[in-house]
Design a protein around this motif. Structure first.
Motif, short mmCIF file in Angstrom:
data_model
loop_
_atom_site.label_atom_id
_atom_site.label_comp_id
_atom_site.label_asym_id
_atom_site.label_seq_id
_atom_site.Cartn_x
_atom_site.Cartn_y
_atom_site.Cartn_z
N GLU A 943 30.07 -36.40 9.87
CA GLU A 943 30.80 -35.37 10.62
C GLU A 943 31.54 -36.05 11.76
OE1 GLU A 943 31.03 -32.23 9.79
OE2 GLU A 943 29.18 -31.61 8.78
N ALA A 944 32.87 -36.08 11.66
CA ALA A 944 33.69 -36.64 12.75
C ALA A 944 34.43 -35.48 13.40
CB ALA A 944 34.67 -37.66 12.20
N ALA A 945 34.71 -35.60 14.68
CA ALA A 945 35.38 -34.49 15.40
C ALA A 945 36.86 -34.51 15.09
CB ALA A 945 35.12 -34.63 16.90
N ASP A 946 37.19 -34.07 13.88
CA ASP A 946 38.55 -34.31 13.35
C ASP A 946 39.29 -33.07 12.90
OD1 ASP A 946 37.30 -33.57 11.00
OD2 ASP A 946 37.97 -35.30 9.84
N GLU A 947 38.84 -31.89 13.30
CA GLU A 947 39.51 -30.70 12.76
C GLU A 947 40.94 -30.59 13.30
OE1 GLU A 947 35.71 -28.17 11.16
OE2 GLU A 947 36.77 -27.42 12.91
N THR A 948 41.83 -31.12 12.53
CA THR A 948 43.27 -31.21 12.77
C THR A 948 43.59 -32.00 14.04
OG1 THR A 948 43.36 -29.01 11.77
CG2 THR A 948 45.42 -29.95 12.52
N VAL A 949 43.48 -33.31 13.89
CA VAL A 949 43.84 -34.20 14.99
C VAL A 949 44.90 -35.19 14.52
CG1 VAL A 949 41.66 -34.06 16.26
CG2 VAL A 949 41.87 -35.70 14.38
N TYR A 950 45.55 -35.80 15.50
CA TYR A 950 46.65 -36.73 15.25
C TYR A 950 46.49 -37.96 16.15
CZ TYR A 950 48.62 -32.39 13.50
OH TYR A 950 48.81 -31.23 12.83
N GLY A 951 47.35 -38.91 15.91
CA GLY A 951 47.50 -40.04 16.83
C GLY A 951 46.19 -40.72 17.14
N ASP A 952 45.94 -40.94 18.45
CA ASP A 952 44.75 -41.69 18.86
C ASP A 952 43.47 -40.99 18.43
OD1 ASP A 952 46.41 -43.49 19.97
OD2 ASP A 952 46.09 -42.85 22.06
N ALA A 953 43.47 -39.65 18.53
CA ALA A 953 42.26 -38.91 18.16
C ALA A 953 41.99 -39.08 16.67
CB ALA A 953 42.42 -37.44 18.52
N LEU A 954 43.04 -39.03 15.88
CA LEU A 954 42.87 -39.23 14.43
C LEU A 954 42.39 -40.66 14.16
CD1 LEU A 954 43.12 -38.36 11.48
CD2 LEU A 954 45.56 -38.93 11.57
N ASP A 955 42.97 -41.61 14.87
CA ASP A 955 42.55 -43.00 14.68
C ASP A 955 41.06 -43.17 14.97
OD1 ASP A 955 45.02 -43.79 13.87
OD2 ASP A 955 45.64 -44.60 15.81
N SER A 956 40.60 -42.53 16.05
CA SER A 956 39.17 -42.63 16.38
C SER A 956 38.32 -42.01 15.28
CB SER A 956 38.87 -41.91 17.70
OG SER A 956 39.53 -42.54 18.75
N CYS A 957 38.77 -40.88 14.77
CA CYS A 957 37.99 -40.22 13.70
C CYS A 957 37.99 -41.04 12.42
CB CYS A 957 38.55 -38.83 13.43
SG CYS A 957 38.26 -37.69 14.79
N LYS A 958 39.14 -41.64 12.13
CA LYS A 958 39.19 -42.50 10.93
C LYS A 958 38.23 -43.68 11.10
CE LYS A 958 43.61 -43.42 10.51
NZ LYS A 958 44.97 -43.71 10.08
N GLU A 959 38.26 -44.26 12.29
CA GLU A 959 37.35 -45.36 12.58
C GLU A 959 35.90 -44.90 12.39
OE1 GLU A 959 38.34 -48.28 12.95
OE2 GLU A 959 36.50 -49.30 13.55
N ALA A 960 35.63 -43.68 12.87
CA ALA A 960 34.28 -43.13 12.77
C ALA A 960 33.85 -42.98 11.31
CB ALA A 960 34.22 -41.79 13.50
N GLN A 961 34.75 -42.44 10.48
CA GLN A 961 34.43 -42.26 9.06
C GLN A 961 34.21 -43.61 8.39
OE1 GLN A 961 33.82 -39.33 7.93
NE2 GLN A 961 35.31 -37.79 8.54
N LYS A 962 35.06 -44.56 8.75
CA LYS A 962 34.96 -45.89 8.13
C LYS A 962 33.63 -46.54 8.50
CE LYS A 962 39.48 -47.08 9.23
NZ LYS A 962 40.54 -48.08 9.46
N LEU A 963 33.27 -46.47 9.78
CA LEU A 963 32.02 -47.11 10.21
C LEU A 963 30.82 -46.42 9.58
CD1 LEU A 963 32.72 -47.84 13.99
CD2 LEU A 963 32.83 -49.41 12.05
N PHE A 964 30.91 -45.12 9.46
CA PHE A 964 29.82 -44.37 8.83
C PHE A 964 29.63 -44.85 7.38
CE2 PHE A 964 27.81 -40.98 6.48
CZ PHE A 964 26.94 -40.38 7.37
N ASN A 965 30.74 -44.87 6.65
CA ASN A 965 30.66 -45.24 5.23
C ASN A 965 30.22 -46.70 5.07
OD1 ASN A 965 31.50 -42.67 4.55
ND2 ASN A 965 33.65 -43.23 4.37
N LEU A 966 30.77 -47.54 5.91
CA LEU A 966 30.43 -48.96 5.85
C LEU A 966 28.96 -49.18 6.20
CD1 LEU A 966 32.25 -51.31 5.13
CD2 LEU A 966 32.77 -51.62 7.56
N GLY A 967 28.54 -48.54 7.28
CA GLY A 967 27.14 -48.69 7.70
C GLY A 967 26.17 -48.19 6.65
N ALA A 968 26.60 -47.17 5.90
CA ALA A 968 25.72 -46.60 4.88
C ALA A 968 25.56 -47.51 3.67
CB ALA A 968 26.26 -45.24 4.45
N ILE A 969 26.52 -48.40 3.45
CA ILE A 969 26.49 -49.15 2.19
C ILE A 969 26.42 -50.67 2.32
CG2 ILE A 969 27.70 -47.33 0.97
CD1 ILE A 969 30.24 -49.04 1.04
#
Ligand SMILES: [Zn+2]
Length: 1006
Positions: A943-969
């Motif tokens: 769960e990333a705080a991403d309900e319709t975000v752009y720019g820096d906020a979107l970048d942070s959420c993308k980073e969050a999703q990536k780290l989550f997925n990476l950390g899980a595997i």
């Protein structure tokens, strides 16, 4: 030196071209002449295919890709096999003898057959097999001891396109890591050379697609086996005919070869091939609309009512001095200023205040209190806001609603006052003369300022009887000195429309929906959709705090969406004893238009039942000229009518949509898992260790190493996971290549294309709203509810198909939460009562949820889960997201958790919020781990705080999703997983132990 024991090992007749310790190509070419066509070579090819995860149809001819060569040498005396350097030589007396030897090598032979001694020759001696080692012979029986076998597996094949489809080769209906087969090839001597070649290739592909295969597959009879029968007949055309569990290939030379070749070579149309392409058109639904009702709504509006009232009261006030005119109205600042000027021009002696009726406490503090504090020109030490506790018994508001309504004023004021936001604090007061009281002190604690305000509210029925919300409302009061002369509470524009909607539209919608179907409102909607187009003049304000904004119409959007859902939930409980979960699509399209009178236009569309007709392909016809079939016979629809159709040799290949995120560097395979309800293809990306081969088997790859499934864009307004995963794949290839060495990755890059389409429409008007209305599918259905039901909502079929095709070990579903405050004035200001946990403000930038099996019954799953949560925690901790998580945790505590810990729960794994949902096993569940606990190791949600975000906020959420997925595997290692091969009377089997094995010492590979 290698000897015959290594025949079926990597380095023998199969090879690992990408160093992931898994065989991924054959490593031998066959020197075949057109005289010799032993049946046993079918077995041999099947075994060759079985031993690899991918292959190409290029080994039955000279090919320098392969280190070994197989030759047949006619010998008058003996039949035996030798391996001299890179030459596998088979000496044979006759075709029958060589088949017996080949069947033995295919069905019985393996590395440890005779123990640890080099094997020089394997020889057929009469009806026995002699294995020649250094000091003598070992005698064993050949493979065909029985004439008839019985397949334990019963094949019920109702369509040729179910033999090969998007899942693989003949998977069982129930997903499983095991794809066991008992096939039989019946051939005739009269087949021509090219037909034999295609049959040999076909056997190798079937071998590759099987994780367990019975041998022999030729030279015997076998009851129940899936039988491929090849008959050469003089006829104009060749045919492939399905007859029970028998697939008959019949015809003359060239056309028969075309038929065999097409059947075994051609890729399924969902992978861009031609096979089954005549069925593609039946996968789509017609999408005609039928209007249920259409209504327009207009109102004079709150502003008009205010002016009318002032006009009416003119006579009481025109001659008065010392007048205070206090107004609350739900209008943006510019309009409120206009109103103030208009009234001041009428009553120049009066003191006029025009306040916002939406979040009035917030606006009072920022528009009135804050300027006063700044005017003091003294350093403020602290500000305390005393907030009245909300206690209306029939109201949905939380006790802390008045604290919620000033959110995030502490940060806004602190910034202006140049103090830390912890010095702007609030108290929840049981009794207070006002709604709010503010006290400001200097650095020494001396009081500098005090003020208070009473906020008017109205009472609006909730969709559930007996429940009410008490939203802040429009109000006019006129005082002379301390004495109130008149006062009037009236509805805001939002309340006017909402009340109309709740009273008139919801009941009309209810009355006009078709509720005759038993599953209506659950797996089938009651109406297709209701489009609610609203135009209103309201506050729309971006705050200088993260993604926060003040938007009363975003609040209305959420109210219209969720309260409609709740209305049907209640109606279901009342009428069928079970709350309707899927009434239909609810599309609020709201446009913020300063200064206009409110209006709306509502159209509801009827639900039209549609069915995806089953199509069962029974026969394909081929001529000698073209390699694709010329004609098909299939049974169609309920009546199972037999139809004839000619087949186009070209396939309309669906391209990846331009806006679909995809890796730009990594090699990936795509297939169309299904079509959405609105006919959009839903693609799947498969990323496996690269090979040069034409075919790969998902289930065989999964038997060899772990497989991860990542679903993105499940809820379409949660926007970060789709671009994040595409980027992650490239990063894996570039920075963490050991990941594809250790596992297979399966990605759903956009799980909900209809939702994404709706979201696209909604962000046209309001790019930064949360748009929860676009989270489900086109008709408002949480499509994961219809998984494993073969539904017309294709989006619900995608995960089940992947579970069947890949049997993944870990399933990750990437989600999101609001990036800013979620409020619903008509549901108690807080989010709707259906949620048992608060999503009112984010609790973290990234957090996780896991479904958790009983730890006593499934201790190994528990070890895996701990490894995963620790892995994710470590990733987040080492990134800037940890600060953001800390920030949100403090906000969540300050505004919620400290007052209501149950509604605002915090469950930490080290420093990361990770909720573990206890999950029972259930073979009918739609959740992976609950349904397949024997082989699914973990079932996660990010769960990333991403309900319709752009720019820096979107970048942070993308980073969050990536780290989550990476950390899980990234902790997963294939070399410690146990892969077993079994050889017994039944044949051979490859199986990887489940659940995943966890490395004892944690080694961070990077
Ligand atoms: Zn979600």
């Amino acid at each position: 030196m290698r000897d015959l024991r290594d025949m079926w090992e990597i380095g023998g007749l199969v090879q690992d071209q990408n160093q992931d310790r898994v065989a991924d190509q054959v490593n031998i070419w066959f020197d075949l002449n057109d005289e010799l066509h032993p049946e046993g070579l079918i077995d041999f090819c099947a075994r060759l295919g079985f031993e690899t995860t991918s292959l190409s149809f290029d080994f039955l001819q000279e090919n320098n890709r392969y280190s070994n060569r197989l030759s047949f040498v006619k010998d008058e005396e003996e039949t035996y096999v030798e391996w001299n350097l890179n030459h596998l030589l088979i000496y044979y007396q006759n075709e029958e003898a060589v088949s017996i030897l080949l069947r033995f090598l295919a069905g019985k032979w393996h590395r440890n057959f005779v123990g640890d001694v080099p094997v020089k020759r394997i020889k057929l001696n009469d009806s026995e097999i002699w294995i020649e080692v250094e000091d003598g012979n070992i005698t064993v029986s050949p493979v065909e001891s029985q004439n008839t076998t019985i397949s334990e597996k019963i094949y019920k094949v109702d369509s040729l396109t179910k033999v090969w489809n998007e899942i693989g080769f003949m998977h069982n209906e129930k997903a499983s890591p095991i794809n066991n087969h008992h096939v039989l090839f019946l051939t005739e001597d009269t087949l021509e050379h090219h037909s034999w070649i295609e049959i040999y290739y076909g056997a190798s592909r079937i071998g590759m697609e099987s994780t367990a295969l019975s041998f022999p597959i030729t030279g015997k009879n076998s009851t129940n086996a899936l039988t491929f029968q090849f008959q050469s007949r003089e006829a104009e055309n060749a045919s492939i005919q399905l007859d029970g569990n028998v697939i008959q290939f019949t015809g003359a030379s060239k056309s028969l070869t075309n038929a065999i070749s097409y059947f075994f070579r051609e890729r399924h149309w969902t992978f861009g091939g031609h096979f089954g392409s005549w069925e593609q058109k039946f996968k789509k639904l017609d999408n005609k609309d039928e209007v249920l009702f259409q209504v327009t709504w207009e109102d004079e509006g709150e502003k008009q009512e205010l002016f009318d009232k002032v006009e009416e009261w003119n006579r009481y006030i025109e001659d008065k001095k010392d007048l205070d005119i206090n107004i609350f109205i739900s209008e943006p600042n510019v309009i409120r200023d206009d109103i103030k000027k208009t009234i001041e021009s009428k009553f120049p002696m009066a003191n006029v205040l025009v306040r916002s009726a939406f979040k009035p406490g917030y606006f009072w503090l920022t528009e009135e209190v804050l300027p006063n504090l700044l005017k003091l020109k003294q350093q403020i030490g602290s500000v305390v806001i005393n907030c009245l506790k909300e206690e209306r018994a029939d109201g949905l508001e939380l006790p802390i609603r008045w604290i919620q309504e000033i959110y995030p004023v502490d940060e806004v004021m602190a910034k202006e006052l140049q103090i830390d936001s912890c010095f702007v604090d609030f108290n929840l007061c049981e009794s207070l003369d006002a709604t709010y009281e503010v006290i400001a002190k200097d650095l020494d604690g001396n009081q500098l300022y005090e003020n208070q305000i009473v906020i008017p509210v109205s009472k609006v029925p909730y969709v559930e009887e007996g429940k009410y919300s008490y939203p802040t409302t429009a109000h006019l009061s006129i005082c002379e000195g301390k004495k109130q002369i008149v006062q009037h509470t009236f509805q805001t524009d939002r309340e006017r429309f909402y009340t109309f909607y709740a009273e008139s539209i919801l009941s009309e919608l209810w009355a006009k929906t078709d509720r005759t179907s038993a599953n209506g409102g659950f797996t089938r909607p009651l109406f297709d959709r209701i489009e609610i187009n609203v135009e209103m003049s309201e506050e729309e304000l971006k705050l200088p705090v993260g993604e926060e904004r003040i938007s009363s119409l975003e609040a209305l959007h959420e109210d219209l969406y969720f309260n409609t859902l709740d209305y049907f939930l209640v109606k279901g409980e009342q009428t069928v004893g079970n709350g309707y979960t899927s009434p239909g699509g609810i599309y609020p399209f709201i446009s913020v238009r300063e200064g206009i009178k409110p209006k709306a236009d509502i159209t509801a569309y009827k639900w039209i039942d549609r069915t995806k007709e089953s199509i069962l392909t029974e026969q394909l016809l081929f001529n000698h000229e073209q390699r694709t079939p010329i004609e098909v016979k299939y049974r169609f629809g309920k009546g199972q009518k037999l139809m004839n159709e000619s087949i186009n040799s070209h396939v309309q290949v669906e391209k990846l949509p331009d806006d679909l995120p995809r890796p730009t560097k990594a090699q990936f395979h795509t297939w169309i898992a299904d079509y959405s309800y609105r006919n959009k293809p839903i693609f799947v990306y498969e990323i496996v260790a690269n090979t040069e081969e034409t075919y790969y088997s998902a289930i065989k790859l999964s038997a060899s190493k772990p497989t991860i499934l990542i679903e993105t864009g499940h809820h379409a307004n949660e926007v970060s996971s789709m671009p994040a995963v595409a980027e992650l794949i490239d990063e894996i290839i570039e920075k963490h290549p050991y990941i594809t060495e250790n596992m297979n990755l399966v990605i759903i890059p956009r799980a909900n294309p209809d939702g994404t389409e709706l979201h696209k429409q909604m962000i046209l008007d309001n790019p930064e709203w949360k748009h929860h209305a676009a989270r489900y599918n086109a008709v408002g259905l949480e499509y994961s509810d219809v998984r494993y039901q073969d539904t017309i909502f294709g989006e619900g079929n995608v995960v089940p198909k992947i579970m069947n095709r890949w049997a993944p070990d870990i399933v990750i579903d990437n989600h999101g939460i609001p990036s800013h405050e979620w409020t619903q004035p008509f549901a108690g200001y807080h989010i709707p009562p259906r949620f048992h946990m608060s999503y009112w403000i984010p609790n973290a930038m990234i957090y996780g949820i896991s479904r958790m099996l009983n730890q006593k019954t499934y201790p190994e799953h528990s070890v895996v889960l701990n490894k995963i949560t620790h892995g994710i925690q470590q990733k987040v901790k080492a990134s800037k997201l940890q600060d953001m998580n800390n920030y949100w945790m403090e906000r969540y505590k300050k505004y919620g958790n400290q007052f209501m810990p149950e509604l605002f729960p915090i469950e930490l794994t080290e420093e990361l919020i990770f909720y573990k949902w206890e999950t029972k096993t259930d073979s009918t569940s739609t959740s992976a781990i609950s349904r397949f606990p024997e082989w699914v190791s973990a079932d996660l949600i990010s769960e990333a705080a991403d309900e319709t975000v752009y720019g820096d906020a979107l970048d942070s959420c993308k980073e969050a999703q990536k780290l989550f997925n990476l950390g899980a595997i990234e902790w997963i290692r294939s070399d410690i997983q146990e892969v077993y091969k079994n050889y017994d009377l039944e044949g051979i089997r490859i199986e990887r132990s489940r659940p995943l094995k966890v490395p004892v010492t944690s080694r961070i590979l990077s």
